[in-house]
Design a protein around this motif. Sequence first.
Motif: not given
Length: 343
Positions: A165-169
């Motif tokens: 996930d690039k938002c919640d890394r």
Amino acid sequence: MKTVNTTINLIFISLLLFITACSSSDEAEVIETDDPVEETELRFRSVTQNVTFDVCTSQYCSIKQIAFLNEEVGYAVTGVQLYKTNTGGETWEYLLNQDIVGRLIPLTEELMFLNVYDGILKTTNGGSSWTNSPTRPFGFICESTGSINPGIIEFVDSSNGFIQDKCDRGQLYKTSDSGNSWERIFNSDNDITEFHFRDANNGFVIVNDILYLTENAGQDWTEKDFLPNTFDYVIEKGNFFLFPDGTSNVDKPNLDNPNSTVTTFDVNQNGDIAVILYDDSLAANNWQLMLYINNETPEWIRVDQLPDLNDPISVYSAISLTNEKSMYIGESRSGVLLKYYVE
């Protein structure tokens, strides 16, 4: 990452659908070194290769990834196009037109995955046709920033892959059906700064500079100091590169110059490392190409002072190193590559 304006891109893209890009080669001077490698001297020649054949002035047509399977077969990825060469970069074939938002994963010449705006594409026939798995295990828009969230993908075979996930890394997911469904296998409040799997079961993540290893597809994770030698992967640390089994910590070149930093690098299967160095304290001649030769007497050699960039916001943004020590270098906001090869 900015949201892609699909309508504008498609209008622009339609003008390029039938372009086949052939390289025009301007040979540079031969660069000789005094560093013996297997009782011979490395002599490099450089050549400029046109990939896209178009004047590039935006991030969408920049060559952002270069990937070579061997000395002849390789791929160049822009924000909207995928190209292939079967001739070591001498000629390029146009393969695909899409809004590309992530990496190409070329497992073989026939089997590839590509992260695009509408999902994850898969081909089993070298790009003649593609199937699309539109499912991602998280929202496509980051609530905090409003930017798109295509994730960071990696596939190890035709079915098994991973996405961060690039938002919640701190979240990592696994698929066993080419991306049609996903399960979460790692959950952290802190960012995963790097991950890699060598097969469907064995992989690692790095969180807070700590290495965690799994041998059962993420069911269990164990803290480790280094990777086992079954991995073919080199980890970049603060001032060195860490090889599997911890047997070789290779210091980065030019560490005595505090203004010189590694901007990008690539490693081949022999353990050679190609590095682009940038010195921001200089008004010109900022970029250097260095090569680590991993033989019985390993050493760094300086391959070349890279040409200055005419565009003030351009950088040397991509590099690929083959097993024969050929190096392909991409410049942002450009449709050309620099190739260095051993004579």
